[in-house]
Write a protein that holds these residues in place. Structure first.
Motif, mmCIF file in Angstrom:
data_model
loop_
_atom_site.group_PDB
_atom_site.id
_atom_site.type_symbol
_atom_site.label_atom_id
_atom_site.label_comp_id
_atom_site.label_asym_id
_atom_site.label_seq_id
_atom_site.Cartn_x
_atom_site.Cartn_y
_atom_site.Cartn_z
ATOM 1 N N VAL A 59 0.818 -1.179 -0.108
ATOM 2 C CA VAL A 59 -0.029 -0.063 -0.030
ATOM 3 C C VAL A 59 0.772 1.219 -0.026
ATOM 4 O O VAL A 59 0.380 2.357 -0.168
ATOM 5 C CB VAL A 59 -0.973 -0.126 1.277
ATOM 6 N N LYS A 60 2.195 1.174 0.318
ATOM 7 C CA LYS A 60 2.924 2.262 0.519
ATOM 8 C C LYS A 60 3.162 2.880 -0.940
ATOM 9 O O LYS A 60 3.639 3.958 -1.229
ATOM 10 C CB LYS A 60 4.294 1.879 0.936
ATOM 11 N N GLU A 61 3.015 2.201 -2.050
ATOM 12 C CA GLU A 61 3.230 2.547 -3.493
ATOM 13 C C GLU A 61 2.142 3.697 -3.969
ATOM 14 O O GLU A 61 2.474 4.461 -4.748
ATOM 15 C CB GLU A 61 3.054 1.397 -4.382
ATOM 16 N N HIS A 62 1.323 3.755 -3.224
ATOM 17 C CA HIS A 62 0.107 4.837 -3.507
ATOM 18 C C HIS A 62 -0.010 5.535 -2.138
ATOM 19 O O HIS A 62 -0.436 5.275 -1.124
ATOM 20 C CB HIS A 62 -1.073 4.099 -3.809
ATOM 21 N N GLU A 105 -3.670 5.500 6.510
ATOM 22 C CA GLU A 105 -4.346 5.060 7.674
ATOM 23 C C GLU A 105 -4.066 3.424 7.983
ATOM 24 O O GLU A 105 -3.688 3.024 8.989
ATOM 25 C CB GLU A 105 -5.821 5.186 7.644
ATOM 26 N N ILE A 106 -3.807 2.848 6.724
ATOM 27 C CA ILE A 106 -3.551 1.225 6.804
ATOM 28 C C ILE A 106 -2.289 1.408 7.555
ATOM 29 O O ILE A 106 -1.753 0.451 8.299
ATOM 30 C CB ILE A 106 -3.783 0.801 5.316
ATOM 31 N N ASP A 160 1.519 -0.190 11.983
ATOM 32 C CA ASP A 160 2.475 -0.003 12.960
ATOM 33 C C ASP A 160 2.034 -0.193 14.358
ATOM 34 O O ASP A 160 2.732 -0.805 15.130
ATOM 35 C CB ASP A 160 3.126 1.474 12.639
ATOM 36 N N ARG A 161 0.726 0.477 14.653
ATOM 37 C CA ARG A 161 0.313 -0.067 15.824
ATOM 38 C C ARG A 161 0.109 -1.495 16.283
ATOM 39 O O ARG A 161 0.535 -2.068 17.406
ATOM 40 C CB ARG A 161 -1.162 0.637 15.845
ATOM 41 N N ILE A 188 -8.054 -3.430 10.001
ATOM 42 C CA ILE A 188 -7.071 -3.333 8.827
ATOM 43 C C ILE A 188 -7.682 -4.236 7.675
ATOM 44 O O ILE A 188 -7.261 -3.674 6.599
ATOM 45 C CB ILE A 188 -5.678 -4.000 9.672
ATOM 46 N N CYS A 189 -8.111 -5.225 7.915
ATOM 47 C CA CYS A 189 -9.076 -6.151 6.870
ATOM 48 C C CYS A 189 -10.062 -5.199 6.178
ATOM 49 O O CYS A 189 -9.963 -5.374 4.903
ATOM 50 C CB CYS A 189 -9.450 -7.316 7.332
#
Length: 538
Positions: free
Chosen positions: A361-364, A371-372, A377-378, A399-400
């Motif tokens: 998800v970091k790509e976008h 938020e994801i 991290d939490r 998360i799901c």
């Protein structure tokens, strides 16, 4: 000319009796040629030339009878009594004189009149006709004589019978014809009866099979309804339960009102209310469990459908599959979702799954992906603090849910754009058609189907009708709707179509289909209203 007379040559020259006619013909040709040259010299172009010459009826010809003696012979010219036919010729281009080919001066012999017209097509046309003919065969018989024995073993003795008149003969033939007709009619009637009997047997068998089919379908329907009531899973199953509960409540209320009065009636109604509340709560609990199960099944079905490779059937019947970059992307997201949805896995494997998700998800960069990543991290931080898994269930579901939302966005998962559709069929059935058949007002939803109103056009919300299965089969066999239905019924159906078109016109995805339908309708109206041009025949 008469026989024995000498012919006169041009310019008065004489032809001797012993002179060769062929040689004389050469001299004659030379004389004609000299005459033509003389005429050509005398008459130059531009001057009119006419020669009016008529041979007299009697001419005198001098014939040399000896070496020094001559004899004058009087020749009578015979005029033809008929017009001689034109046998061709030529014309002098300078003088304009026409020279015709000469014919015989002998008058043709006149044929005697037989009184029959012989110069006609029937006498000059040959008609051929083929006809078979059997020739006689020469036969002979062998008779017994002295020295020859012929066996008479196969001979028959024939005696003449009673003479039959023509009237008796025709009467006997008529009686025979009547007998033949009687037997033929009996045979024909027997065939008709057998055919009707066979049709009746087939009809009864078909009716029995249809009755058995309906009975089996009804039993299967009741079994499915019983199964749905025991194990409700879909929205329709719970609607069926609530409907059955309502019927049970009304039946109990009617029974209490019929048998009890006063305080007993009130107590029975309160007890009924408590039972109804318990049943509703039980149905609600089942509905929550079924909704969660159905939601998970729908999510997995949705993601699996996006991850399916492209398939097509070759000419030899084999199925060919091909993965595109979009299907590979959808399959990657499906595997990540299955991984993060698993429970009771080791902590290190869970951390690897979360890191993979974070890298994906970091790509976008957007609010959803941020938020994801914060939730990932939490969870990693809480797991490092050795927080119990039961306390992490809410965070993992969050998360799901966010990752599923991420997978449904076409920007992040392009294949999902072909899967997402509008769910407006419920509005079409409940609001526009009122959950009942347009013909019989049957409200059994499990027996209702939606078919095309006009089978010549494609199905659309504004070209459909809600009917039972039997009514739909009969409706699709109709050829002319204007003759099959009354005007008021057709007007009511058209009103519902206008209602559906108005509602679905608000949906952007349906705009193109609505315009295409309107263009097709306008084209059909133009073809009906416009007369065909006529072409004049020349």
């Amino acid at each position: 000319m008469g026989k024995g007379r000498r012919k006169a040559a041009p310019e008065g020259s004489m032809i001797e009796d012993n002179e060769n006619p062929l040689r004389t013909r050469t001299n004659l040709d030379e004389t004609i040629h000299s005459e033509k040259l003389r005429l050509d010299q005398e008459h130059s172009p531009g001057k009119a030339f006419q020669q009016d010459y008529r041979m007299p009826d009697v001419i005198t010809v001098r014939i040399q009878t000896d070496s020094d003696s001559f004899q004058d012979v009087v020749v009578n010219i015979e005029r033809p009594t008929y017009q001689k036919p034109f046998l061709g010729g030529f014309k002098n281009k300078i003088t304009g004189v026409e020279f015709h080919n000469a014919g015989s001066q002998t008058m043709p012999k006149k044929l005697p009149d037989k009184g029959i017209l012989v110069f006609r097509r029937e006498t000059q046309t040959v008609f051929e006709k083929n006809k078979q003919q059997q020739t006689t065969n020469t036969t002979s018989t062998q008779m017994t004589k002295t020295g020859l024995y012929v066996s008479n073993k196969t001979d028959k003795l024939i005696t003449p019978g009673k003479y039959v008149t023509a009237e008796e003969y025709h009467k006997r033939r008529l009686e025979a014809v009547i007998v033949l007709q009687r037997y033929f009619r009996c045979w024909h009637a027997t065939n008709i009866v057998q055919k009707l009997r066979e049709e009746k047997r087939l009809r009864l068998e078909w009716e029995a099979q249809e009755e058995l089919r309906r009975k089996k379908e009804k039993e299967e329907k009741l079994r499915r309804e019983h199964e749905r009531r025991l194990n409700p899973k879909t929205e329709g199953d719970f609607e069926l339960l609530y409907h059955a509960l309502e019927l049970w409540r009304q039946e109990k209320i009617e029974q209490i009102n019929r048998t009890l009065t006063g305080a007993e009636r009130k107590a029975a109604l309160c007890g009924l209310l408590e039972q109804e509340a318990q049943l509703i709560a039980s149905i609600g609990r089942h509905k929550l469990n079924a909704d969660e199960e159905n939601r998970q099944k729908a999510i997995l079905h949705f993601l699996n459908k996006c991850a399916q490779p492209k398939r097509w059937k070759a000419y030899d019947g084999r199925i060919t599959e091909m993965d595109t970059q979009f299907t590979l992307r959808a399959r990657e997201l499906l595997e990540i979702y299955l991984s993060i949805s698993m429970s009771d896995i080791p902590q290190d494997e869970r951390i690897d799954v979360l890191l993979t998700l974070k890298h994906t998800v970091k790509e976008h960069e957007c609010k959803l992906t941020q938020e994801i990543m914060e939730l990932i991290d939490r969870e990693i931080d809480l797991m490092s603090r050795e927080v119990k898994e039961c306390n992490l269930e809410g965070l993992r579901k969050r998360i799901c849910t966010l990752f599923l939302q991420f997978s449904k966005i076409p920007k992040f998962n392009p294949e999902v754009a072909k899967i997402l559709k509008h769910q407006d069929l419920q509005y079409l059935i409940e609001k526009i058609w009122g959950c009942q058949s347009a013909l019989s007002a049957c409200s059994d939803l499990y027996d209702l189907v939606m078919v095309r109103w006009d089978k010549q056009h494609e199905w659309s919300p504004w070209n459909t009708i809600l009917l039972t299965q039997d009514e739909a089969d009969a409706h699709l066999k109709l050829c002319d709707l204007q003759k099959a239905y009354e005007t008021a019924f057709i007007h009511r159906i058209k009103h519902k179509h206008i209602w559906a078109k108005t509602y679905f016109a608000q949906i952007q995805a349906m705009t193109s289909f609505l315009k295409r339908s309107e263009n097709q309708t306008n084209a059909n109206e133009f073809l009906i209203a416009t007369p065909f041009p006529t072409v004049a025949k020349t």
